[in-house]
Design a protein around this motif. Structure first.
Motif, PDB file in Angstrom:
ATOM      1  N   GLY A  37     -47.100  22.159   6.581  1.00 24.30           N
ATOM      2  CA  GLY A  37     -46.260  21.559   7.607  1.00 24.30           C
ATOM      3  C   GLY A  37     -45.375  22.537   8.340  1.00 24.30           C
ATOM      4  N   GLY A  38     -45.332  23.794   7.880  1.00 28.85           N
ATOM      5  CA  GLY A  38     -44.575  24.827   8.590  1.00 28.85           C
ATOM      6  C   GLY A  38     -43.071  24.712   8.457  1.00 28.85           C
ATOM      7  N   GLN A  39     -42.583  24.183   7.323  1.00 32.99           N
ATOM      8  CA  GLN A  39     -41.139  24.043   7.111  1.00 32.99           C
ATOM      9  C   GLN A  39     -40.728  24.653   5.762  1.00 32.99           C
ATOM     10  OE1 GLN A  39     -40.893  19.693   7.541  1.00 32.99           O
ATOM     11  NE2 GLN A  39     -39.931  20.003   9.528  1.00 32.99           N
ATOM     12  N   PRO A  40     -40.884  25.956   5.601  1.00 33.00           N
ATOM     13  CA  PRO A  40     -40.482  26.576   4.336  1.00 33.00           C
ATOM     14  C   PRO A  40     -38.983  26.439   4.096  1.00 33.00           C
ATOM     15  CG  PRO A  40     -40.921  28.252   5.988  1.00 33.00           C
ATOM     16  CD  PRO A  40     -41.382  26.949   6.570  1.00 33.00           C
ATOM     17  N   ARG A  41     -38.623  26.179   2.855  1.00 27.99           N
ATOM     18  CA  ARG A  41     -37.227  25.932   2.509  1.00 27.99           C
ATOM     19  C   ARG A  41     -36.323  27.114   2.858  1.00 27.99           C
ATOM     20  NH1 ARG A  41     -34.976  25.549  -3.642  1.00 27.99           N
ATOM     21  NH2 ARG A  41     -33.004  24.469  -3.227  1.00 27.99           N
ATOM     22  N   ASN A  42     -36.829  28.331   2.696  1.00 27.03           N
ATOM     23  CA  ASN A  42     -35.990  29.514   2.876  1.00 27.03           C
ATOM     24  C   ASN A  42     -36.037  30.079   4.289  1.00 27.03           C
ATOM     25  OD1 ASN A  42     -38.566  30.547   2.827  1.00 27.03           O
ATOM     26  ND2 ASN A  42     -38.144  32.169   1.339  1.00 27.03           N
ATOM     27  N   ALA A  43     -36.532  29.297   5.240  1.00 27.82           N
ATOM     28  CA  ALA A  43     -36.658  29.783   6.621  1.00 27.82           C
ATOM     29  C   ALA A  43     -35.355  30.330   7.207  1.00 27.82           C
ATOM     30  CB  ALA A  43     -37.211  28.678   7.517  1.00 27.82           C
ATOM     31  N   PRO A  44     -34.158  29.743   6.929  1.00 29.36           N
ATOM     32  CA  PRO A  44     -32.941  30.277   7.544  1.00 29.36           C
ATOM     33  C   PRO A  44     -32.482  31.610   6.962  1.00 29.36           C
ATOM     34  CG  PRO A  44     -32.647  27.982   6.851  1.00 29.36           C
ATOM     35  CD  PRO A  44     -33.888  28.490   6.200  1.00 29.36           C
ATOM     36  N   SER A  45     -33.011  32.008   5.811  1.00 26.12           N
ATOM     37  CA  SER A  45     -32.535  33.206   5.134  1.00 26.12           C
ATOM     38  C   SER A  45     -32.965  34.472   5.868  1.00 26.12           C
ATOM     39  CB  SER A  45     -33.059  33.264   3.698  1.00 26.12           C
ATOM     40  OG  SER A  45     -32.617  32.139   2.958  1.00 26.12           O
ATOM     41  N   HIS A  49     -35.433  38.021  -1.829  1.00 27.13           N
ATOM     42  CA  HIS A  49     -34.910  38.991  -2.794  1.00 27.13           C
ATOM     43  C   HIS A  49     -35.452  38.729  -4.191  1.00 27.13           C
ATOM     44  CE1 HIS A  49     -32.265  40.634   0.242  1.00 27.13           C
ATOM     45  NE2 HIS A  49     -31.893  39.397   0.555  1.00 27.13           N
ATOM     46  N   ASN A  50     -35.344  39.750  -5.026  1.00 23.96           N
ATOM     47  CA  ASN A  50     -35.858  39.707  -6.405  1.00 23.96           C
ATOM     48  C   ASN A  50     -37.371  39.491  -6.440  1.00 23.96           C
ATOM     49  OD1 ASN A  50     -33.300  40.048  -7.700  1.00 23.96           O
ATOM     50  ND2 ASN A  50     -32.840  37.917  -7.165  1.00 23.96           N
ATOM     51  N   TYR A  51     -38.050  39.943  -5.412  1.00 19.81           N
ATOM     52  CA  TYR A  51     -39.513  39.899  -5.350  1.00 19.81           C
ATOM     53  C   TYR A  51     -39.950  41.357  -5.252  1.00 19.81           C
ATOM     54  CZ  TYR A  51     -44.052  37.774  -4.083  1.00 19.81           C
ATOM     55  OH  TYR A  51     -45.352  37.349  -4.062  1.00 19.81           O
ATOM     56  N   LEU A  52     -40.374  41.927  -6.366  1.00 19.46           N
ATOM     57  CA  LEU A  52     -40.628  43.355  -6.461  1.00 19.46           C
ATOM     58  C   LEU A  52     -41.558  43.844  -5.356  1.00 19.46           C
ATOM     59  CD1 LEU A  52     -39.922  45.765  -8.298  1.00 19.46           C
ATOM     60  CD2 LEU A  52     -42.058  45.351  -9.522  1.00 19.46           C
ATOM     61  N   PRO A  58     -38.181  39.526   5.589  1.00 23.80           N
ATOM     62  CA  PRO A  58     -37.918  38.199   6.167  1.00 23.80           C
ATOM     63  C   PRO A  58     -38.938  37.179   5.682  1.00 23.80           C
ATOM     64  CG  PRO A  58     -37.754  39.898   7.855  1.00 23.80           C
ATOM     65  CD  PRO A  58     -38.317  40.564   6.626  1.00 23.80           C
ATOM     66  N   PRO A  59     -38.503  35.968   5.340  1.00 19.88           N
ATOM     67  CA  PRO A  59     -39.431  34.957   4.826  1.00 19.88           C
ATOM     68  C   PRO A  59     -40.629  34.714   5.735  1.00 19.88           C
ATOM     69  CG  PRO A  59     -37.177  34.220   4.518  1.00 19.88           C
ATOM     70  CD  PRO A  59     -37.109  35.483   5.340  1.00 19.88           C
ATOM     71  N   LEU A  62     -43.152  37.490   5.236  1.00 23.12           N
ATOM     72  CA  LEU A  62     -43.849  37.357   3.961  1.00 23.12           C
ATOM     73  C   LEU A  62     -44.989  36.343   4.076  1.00 23.12           C
ATOM     74  CD1 LEU A  62     -43.940  38.042   0.882  1.00 23.12           C
ATOM     75  CD2 LEU A  62     -42.496  36.021   0.549  1.00 23.12           C
ATOM     76  N   LEU A  63     -44.696  35.194   4.696  1.00 21.55           N
ATOM     77  CA  LEU A  63     -45.712  34.159   4.833  1.00 21.55           C
ATOM     78  C   LEU A  63     -46.810  34.575   5.809  1.00 21.55           C
ATOM     79  CD1 LEU A  63     -43.645  30.847   4.770  1.00 21.55           C
ATOM     80  CD2 LEU A  63     -44.656  32.141   2.888  1.00 21.55           C
ATOM     81  N   ALA A  64     -46.444  35.288   6.864  1.00 24.81           N
ATOM     82  CA  ALA A  64     -47.458  35.752   7.820  1.00 24.81           C
ATOM     83  C   ALA A  64     -48.436  36.705   7.140  1.00 24.81           C
ATOM     84  CB  ALA A  64     -46.790  36.434   9.003  1.00 24.81           C
ATOM     85  N   ARG A  65     -47.913  37.598   6.315  1.00 25.23           N
ATOM     86  CA  ARG A  65     -48.780  38.524   5.580  1.00 25.23           C
ATOM     87  C   ARG A  65     -49.651  37.758   4.590  1.00 25.23           C
ATOM     88  NH1 ARG A  65     -44.792  43.632   4.022  1.00 25.23           N
ATOM     89  NH2 ARG A  65     -44.483  44.400   6.165  1.00 25.23           N
ATOM     90  N   GLY A  66     -49.041  36.774   3.920  1.00 28.00           N
ATOM     91  CA  GLY A  66     -49.793  35.982   2.963  1.00 28.00           C
ATOM     92  C   GLY A  66     -50.917  35.205   3.617  1.00 28.00           C
ATOM     93  N   ARG A  67     -50.642  34.644   4.779  1.00 22.87           N
ATOM     94  CA  ARG A  67     -51.688  33.906   5.507  1.00 22.87           C
ATOM     95  C   ARG A  67     -52.836  34.840   5.898  1.00 22.87           C
ATOM     96  NH1 ARG A  67     -50.374  29.350   9.410  1.00 22.87           N
ATOM     97  NH2 ARG A  67     -49.088  27.919   8.202  1.00 22.87           N
TER      98      ARG A  67
END
Length: 304
Positions: A37-45, A49-52, A58-59, A62-67
């Motif tokens: 649906g394109g509404q990730p919870r952390n979009a405003p951040s 962090h804490n992701y080695l 930027p969230p 991260l999602l663009a790379r994952g896609r």
């Protein structure tokens, strides 16, 4: 319009948990569709962090790379909402989308996350994820040594004050709807009275306004949202979110699931915040992969 394409797995939700699980399945040469649906919870951040290896990314990036990675392994993505999931006679599933189309799958992975119900304070929602925050592990380092306020809407505020006190010496607890909080000797000022609004200046949080008209200057306000699983589309399967409590207070709802994400409905798994309210981004990604491994094994054992 009805689309009869049958996938091995449909992943509902395309953030860290969903994309990680989908990619692991695609790498096992499973046919996988992600509906997001394109509404990730952390979009405003500003950053994850804490992701080695990805700290501060930027969230959205991260999602663009994952896609891109997922599609590179043959995966498919459709933008849209899921309205319902129903069981088919052959034990597969029909997934109805908001545009009226229907797609089918042998297995389902739900990774739709949660919706945050914020305290009813004027102006607060507009600052959510920027300088109205909840997680010291997600945002604490970036807010270190700043003037921090903790809005008490449940006893969890004491725990929050302890954690944020590690990051700044200037922490104030606003008792709000929890008068008489016992801070156990913690060196933190308590301001009594209801908070009615947050104030901004030059695009930043500048203070907290009280019901008596007074204002207390703050750079950051910490809150405790009530987190609701985005899972209403599962009701047709008899799979309902369960209330989660802490110290007798409701903190949210989540879909009950086992260590691999298996739910009480055979063929349906859940990963990320929809099944664990306390999951961080890296934890959600790991949960997605664990679920994917279990789903792939289940498909293999069924002869697929």
């Amino acid at each position: 319009m009805t689309e009869m394409r049958r996938y091995d797995v449909i992943v509902i939700g395309g953030a860290a948990a969903g994309l990680s699980g989908a990619t692991a399945l695609a790498r096992s040469r499973r046919s996988v569709l992600v509906v997001d649906g394109g509404q990730p919870r952390n979009a405003p951040s500003d950053g994850v962090h804490n992701y080695l290896g990805h700290d501060g990314l930027p969230p959205a990036l991260l999602l663009a790379r994952g896609r891109e990675e997922f599609i590179g392994y043959g995966g498919e993505i459709r933008t849209g909402a899921v309205s319902s999931v129903t069981r088919l006679p052959d034990d597969g599933f029909a997934v109805a989308l908001g545009d009226g189309s229907v797609v089918e799958a042998a297995r389902i992975l739900v990774a739709t996350g949660v919706a945050d119900e914020l305290p009813d304070v004027a102006g607060l929602a507009g600052r959510w994820g920027v300088d109205v925050l909840h997680c010291p592990y997600c945002h604490g380092w970036e807010m270190r040594d700043r003037a921090i306020g903790v809005l008490a809407t449940m006893p969890l505020a004491v725990h929050q004050a302890m954690l944020w006190r590690q990051l700044s010496k200037d922490v104030i607890v606003f008792s709000h709807t929890q008068p008489g909080l016992d801070l156990g000797g913690l060196d933190v000022e308590v301001v009594d009275g209801l908070v009615t609004a947050v104030e901004t200046r030059d695009g930043h949080l500048s203070g907290v306004r009280l019901a008596d008209g007074g204002t207390v200057a703050r750079d950051v306000l910490v809150v405790s949202p009530v987190m609701h699983a985005r899972a209403g589309f599962l009701s047709g399967l008899g799979l309902e979110p369960e209330i989660q409590e802490m110290d007798g207070h409701v903190i949210g709802t989540q879909i009950p699931a086992g260590p691999t994400g298996a739910t009480g409905v055979p063929g349906v798994w859940a990963a990320g915040n929809v099944a664990n309210l306390m999951e961080t981004v890296v934890g959600a990604a790991a949960a997605g992969v664990r679920a994917a491994v279990a789903i792939n094994a289940d498909l293999a054992m069924s002869g697929r």
